[in-house]
Write a protein that holds these residues in place. Structure first.
Motif, PDB file in Angstrom:
ATOM      1  N   SER A 213      76.305 100.883 -86.837  1.00 28.93           N
ATOM      2  CA  SER A 213      76.211  99.402 -86.861  1.00 28.93           C
ATOM      3  C   SER A 213      75.269  99.471 -85.866  1.00 28.93           C
ATOM      4  N   VAL A 214      74.476  98.061 -85.666  1.00 28.44           N
ATOM      5  CA  VAL A 214      73.921  97.602 -84.705  1.00 28.44           C
ATOM      6  C   VAL A 214      74.278  97.624 -83.323  1.00 28.44           C
ATOM      7  N   GLU A 237      71.713  97.499 -90.692  1.00 31.27           N
ATOM      8  CA  GLU A 237      72.282  98.209 -90.179  1.00 31.27           C
ATOM      9  C   GLU A 237      72.243  99.302 -91.757  1.00 31.27           C
TER      10      GLU A 237
END
Length: 272
Positions: A213-214, A237
């Motif tokens: 995840s960013v 991601e």
């Protein structure tokens, strides 16, 4: 004080600003055998898997799928995802596999419908993502270690106007989190204020990060909302940024054309 081992971003951007860069089954489903029978003869074959191509000019920054790669909020890893349902060894005319895995596995992309129900219902899926945004000049930067990406960090990075694609290498790469089976919620990602600062103060349209995840675990939904509300920013991601120098590249990312899907695996490469 924010510190980083990498060169300052404004130095890396010098060539960019001068216009040097122009926009232009299971693992065992397909075993690699050292020998194979062909027309009754034994032929020696060696599988050569590469991370770099064309004498190092092309870099593959996609993680290969494997059973023990991390999966979101799980200690069990991805698990079996590829099955050989028809086998020539068992008399079939061709080898044929079936694949099943979450859309947000490994190196993947998020569509606006991932966190906005009204976008999902309206059809803003992977098939609506702009291929121009997913392909073009990109800046790879090193984020200060031991820091989530806050507004302060974004200010420190000095990403100027005119830069549209940025890949953020973090402590996640140093810790090799994408190579560990267990999901690790202590990964580095964007806090809400960092995401909002990027939206408000840069021209960045593609954000790439080196874990699943960013967005940081503690600001998971708020950061995604800040990024995806405008439908102008694409999130990539799970990038493999090991041993890649910070700098300017041409980025090419192609997701599967999945209508109705809010995410998709993709293949990403950098070209020097």
């Amino acid at each position: 004080m924010i510190t980083t081992a990498a060169k300052p971003v404004h130095v890396l951007l010098l060539h960019f600003l001068l216009g040097v860069v122009s926009s232009a089954a299971a693992t065992s489903a397909h075993p690699g055998y050292p020998e194979a029978e062909q027309c009754g003869a034994v032929v020696d074959m060696v599988v050569n898997r590469m991370e770099e191509y064309d004498s190092g000019r092309i870099l593959d920054i996609t993680h290969f799928y494997r059973e023990d790669m991390p999966s979101w909020d799980s200690d069990e890893g991805l698990g079996s995802f590829l099955w050989l349902t028809a086998s020539m060894k068992n008399g079939s005319k061709a080898n044929t596999s079936v694949m099943k895995l979450p859309a947000h596995s490994g190196t993947h992309v998020d569509a606006p419908g991932h966190v906005f129900q009204h976008y999902f219902e309206a059809g803003f899926d992977v098939d609506t993502l702009d291929l121009h945004v997913l392909n073009g000049p990109a800046l790879l930067v090193d984020v200060p270690r031991d820091e989530n990406i806050t507004a302060e960090v974004m200010k420190y990075l000095h990403i100027p106007k005119g830069v549209h694609r940025v890949l953020f290498r973090t402590l996640n790469t140093d810790r090799r989190l994408m190579w560990k089976k267990e999901f690790d919620s202590s990964y580095v990602g964007f806090m809400k204020d960092g995401a909002q600062w990027l939206v408000d103060n840069t021209d960045v349209k593609l954000v790439g990060l080196d874990y699943l995840s960013v967005a940081a675990w503690d600001d998971m939904v708020p950061s995604h909302l800040a990024f995806l509300e405008s439908r102008e920013i694409i999130l990539v991601e799970g990038l493999k940024l090991d041993d890649v120098e910070a700098g300017i590249y041409n980025l090419h990312c192609l997701p599967l054309r999945l209508r109705g899907a809010e995410g998709s695996p993709l293949r990403c490469i950098l070209i020097k």
